[in-house]
Design a protein around this motif. Structure first.
Motif, PDB file in Angstrom:
ATOM      1  N   ALA A   1     -45.604 -44.866   9.783  1.00  0.00           N
ATOM      2  CA  ALA A   1     -46.053 -43.513  10.094  1.00  0.00           C
ATOM      3  C   ALA A   1     -45.679 -42.649   8.899  1.00  0.00           C
ATOM      4  O   ALA A   1     -45.009 -43.111   7.964  1.00  0.00           O
ATOM      5  CB  ALA A   1     -45.397 -43.000  11.377  1.00  0.00           C
ATOM      6  N   THR A   2     -46.117 -41.390   8.891  1.00  0.00           N
ATOM      7  CA  THR A   2     -45.845 -40.526   7.754  1.00  0.00           C
ATOM      8  C   THR A   2     -45.234 -39.205   8.202  1.00  0.00           C
ATOM      9  O   THR A   2     -45.470 -38.733   9.314  1.00  0.00           O
ATOM     10  CB  THR A   2     -47.124 -40.236   6.953  1.00  0.00           C
ATOM     11  N   SER A   3     -44.460 -38.611   7.300  1.00  0.00           N
ATOM     12  CA  SER A   3     -43.872 -37.296   7.529  1.00  0.00           C
ATOM     13  C   SER A   3     -44.957 -36.226   7.357  1.00  0.00           C
ATOM     14  O   SER A   3     -46.102 -36.528   7.018  1.00  0.00           O
ATOM     15  CB  SER A   3     -42.743 -37.053   6.531  1.00  0.00           C
ATOM     16  N   ASP A   4     -44.578 -34.962   7.552  1.00  0.00           N
ATOM     17  CA  ASP A   4     -45.526 -33.861   7.423  1.00  0.00           C
ATOM     18  C   ASP A   4     -46.155 -33.795   6.044  1.00  0.00           C
ATOM     19  O   ASP A   4     -47.297 -33.354   5.891  1.00  0.00           O
ATOM     20  CB  ASP A   4     -44.836 -32.519   7.715  1.00  0.00           C
ATOM     21  N   HIS A   5     -45.422 -34.236   5.027  1.00  0.00           N
ATOM     22  CA  HIS A   5     -45.939 -34.197   3.656  1.00  0.00           C
ATOM     23  C   HIS A   5     -46.465 -35.555   3.193  1.00  0.00           C
ATOM     24  O   HIS A   5     -46.707 -35.757   2.006  1.00  0.00           O
ATOM     25  CB  HIS A   5     -44.867 -33.686   2.701  1.00  0.00           C
ATOM     26  N   GLY A   6     -46.611 -36.508   4.125  1.00  0.00           N
ATOM     27  CA  GLY A   6     -47.264 -37.763   3.807  1.00  0.00           C
ATOM     28  C   GLY A   6     -46.363 -38.896   3.366  1.00  0.00           C
ATOM     29  O   GLY A   6     -46.860 -39.979   3.023  1.00  0.00           O
ATOM     30  N   LYS A   7     -45.037 -38.703   3.375  1.00  0.00           N
ATOM     31  CA  LYS A   7     -44.157 -39.801   2.969  1.00  0.00           C
ATOM     32  C   LYS A   7     -44.045 -40.799   4.106  1.00  0.00           C
ATOM     33  O   LYS A   7     -43.714 -40.427   5.236  1.00  0.00           O
ATOM     34  CB  LYS A   7     -42.777 -39.264   2.591  1.00  0.00           C
ATOM     35  N   PRO A   8     -44.303 -42.084   3.844  1.00  0.00           N
ATOM     36  CA  PRO A   8     -44.263 -43.074   4.931  1.00  0.00           C
ATOM     37  C   PRO A   8     -42.853 -43.463   5.334  1.00  0.00           C
ATOM     38  O   PRO A   8     -41.913 -43.401   4.544  1.00  0.00           O
ATOM     39  CB  PRO A   8     -45.008 -44.274   4.334  1.00  0.00           C
TER      40      PRO A   8
ATOM     41  N   LEU B   1     -38.279 -37.779  -8.265  1.00  0.00           N
ATOM     42  CA  LEU B   1     -37.500 -36.765  -7.549  1.00  0.00           C
ATOM     43  C   LEU B   1     -38.316 -36.114  -6.434  1.00  0.00           C
ATOM     44  O   LEU B   1     -37.826 -35.920  -5.314  1.00  0.00           O
ATOM     45  CB  LEU B   1     -37.004 -35.697  -8.526  1.00  0.00           C
ATOM     46  N   ILE B   2     -39.558 -35.764  -6.738  1.00  0.00           N
ATOM     47  CA  ILE B   2     -40.410 -35.131  -5.721  1.00  0.00           C
ATOM     48  C   ILE B   2     -40.666 -36.096  -4.569  1.00  0.00           C
ATOM     49  O   ILE B   2     -40.645 -35.708  -3.393  1.00  0.00           O
ATOM     50  CB  ILE B   2     -41.727 -34.651  -6.365  1.00  0.00           C
ATOM     51  N   LYS B   3     -40.891 -37.375  -4.892  1.00  0.00           N
ATOM     52  CA  LYS B   3     -41.114 -38.364  -3.841  1.00  0.00           C
ATOM     53  C   LYS B   3     -39.847 -38.580  -3.008  1.00  0.00           C
ATOM     54  O   LYS B   3     -39.920 -38.748  -1.790  1.00  0.00           O
ATOM     55  CB  LYS B   3     -41.585 -39.681  -4.461  1.00  0.00           C
ATOM     56  N   ALA B   4     -38.688 -38.564  -3.662  1.00  0.00           N
ATOM     57  CA  ALA B   4     -37.430 -38.709  -2.918  1.00  0.00           C
ATOM     58  C   ALA B   4     -37.221 -37.531  -1.974  1.00  0.00           C
ATOM     59  O   ALA B   4     -36.802 -37.707  -0.830  1.00  0.00           O
ATOM     60  CB  ALA B   4     -36.260 -38.823  -3.896  1.00  0.00           C
ATOM     61  N   LEU B   5     -37.522 -36.336  -2.455  1.00  0.00           N
ATOM     62  CA  LEU B   5     -37.346 -35.142  -1.635  1.00  0.00           C
ATOM     63  C   LEU B   5     -38.287 -35.162  -0.437  1.00  0.00           C
ATOM     64  O   LEU B   5     -37.963 -34.661   0.638  1.00  0.00           O
ATOM     65  CB  LEU B   5     -37.597 -33.901  -2.493  1.00  0.00           C
ATOM     66  N   GLY B   6     -39.470 -35.766  -0.612  1.00  0.00           N
ATOM     67  CA  GLY B   6     -40.396 -35.935   0.506  1.00  0.00           C
ATOM     68  C   GLY B   6     -41.253 -34.734   0.807  1.00  0.00           C
ATOM     69  O   GLY B   6     -41.853 -34.654   1.878  1.00  0.00           O
ATOM     70  N   THR B   7     -41.363 -33.799  -0.156  1.00  0.00           N
ATOM     71  CA  THR B   7     -42.153 -32.586   0.077  1.00  0.00           C
ATOM     72  C   THR B   7     -43.511 -32.618  -0.606  1.00  0.00           C
ATOM     73  O   THR B   7     -44.266 -31.648  -0.514  1.00  0.00           O
ATOM     74  CB  THR B   7     -41.384 -31.358  -0.443  1.00  0.00           C
ATOM     75  N   GLY B   8     -43.815 -33.714  -1.314  1.00  0.00           N
ATOM     76  CA  GLY B   8     -45.065 -33.760  -2.029  1.00  0.00           C
ATOM     77  C   GLY B   8     -45.116 -32.665  -3.090  1.00  0.00           C
ATOM     78  O   GLY B   8     -44.090 -32.114  -3.499  1.00  0.00           O
ATOM     79  N   PHE B   9     -46.340 -32.326  -3.509  1.00  0.00           N
ATOM     80  CA  PHE B   9     -46.469 -31.337  -4.577  1.00  0.00           C
ATOM     81  C   PHE B   9     -46.454 -29.911  -4.070  1.00  0.00           C
ATOM     82  O   PHE B   9     -46.855 -28.983  -4.774  1.00  0.00           O
ATOM     83  CB  PHE B   9     -47.700 -31.652  -5.426  1.00  0.00           C
TER      84      PHE B   9
END
Length: 229
Positions: free
Chosen positions: A69-76, A159-167
């Motif tokens: 599944a994915t978070s609000d910003h698309g991180k699985p 870093l952005i991917k780790a934070l999980g907020t996307g762009f």
């Protein structure tokens, strides 16, 4: 880095390997596979199948019980029998190389980029780099500028991917530490808007690609060497 495993995935064309990878995909992934053109299709199926194999081995579950599944910003994130599991992972791919990072918990991000010329490099630098980073890059000749751009960019994207907020996190809104910009293989970082959280950075690039890993701080150590998948 102790506790973090990095798996290299060979994404070169291989019909037999691609056929085996397709069998690992679930119904939704096969639908997504059909929408891609041949190159992205191959990279998607090989990376997703490798991720499934790695997670099934790590979690001790069958492929049929594993879902995403994915978070609000698309991180699985991973689900086993419908329940979210705490394992942290991230995937990146470029051309013939894929990388998977895996840890028992926490947040991490990985990025890999093929070092190919970019005709609009200066405009791209203006849009994604901070003032000091732009100054460092402006002082270099074309080939050195391209190499440093990819090095900095993989750190920023990890870093952005780790934070999980996307762009929604603007990459030009933060700058990498001076030691990283000047060639250090590792270092620590804090986002200006999140000063209480520290991230460990590792340059894991090779002669074939630029790559970086970002991990939410825990006891730090050397990055484990990539394994083959």
């Amino acid at each position: 880095m102790p506790g973090v495993a990095i798996v290299h995935v060979d994404l070169n064309p291989d019909p037999a390997h691609e056929g085996e990878a397709f069998e690992w995909l679930d119904r939704g992934e096969r639908s997504a596979w059909e929408r891609y053109t041949p190159g992205p299709r191959r990279r998607f199926s090989l990376c997703r199948a490798a991720l499934r194999a790695v997670l099934c081995d790590y979690l001790g579950c069958s492929n049929e019980r594993l879902a995403f599944a994915t978070s609000d910003h698309g991180k699985p994130f991973a689900l086993v029998a419908g329940q979210r599991v705490g394992v942290a992972f991230n995937v990146s791919h470029t051309a013939s190389h894929g990388l998977i990072a895996l840890a028992p918990s926490g947040r991490l991000g990985i990025d890999v980029e093929e070092r190919i010329p970019k005709p609009s490099l200066d405009a791209l630098i203006e849009s994604v780099m901070g003032a000091e980073e732009r100054a460092d890059l402006a002082a270099l000749e074309v080939n050195e500028k391209l190499a440093l751009f990819y090095r900095l960019w993989t750190f920023k994207e990890a870093l952005i991917k780790a934070l999980g907020t996307g762009f929604s996190t603007d990459p030009s809104g933060f700058e990498l530490p001076a030691n990283i910009r000047r060639g250090a293989k590792s270092g620590s970082f804090r986002f200006p808007h999140l000063p209480d959280t520290s991230w460990r950075l590792e340059d894991i690039g090779t002669a074939d690609y630029a790559a970086a890993l970002a991990v939410e701080m825990s006891p730090a150590g050397p990055t484990s060497p990539p394994e083959e998948a």
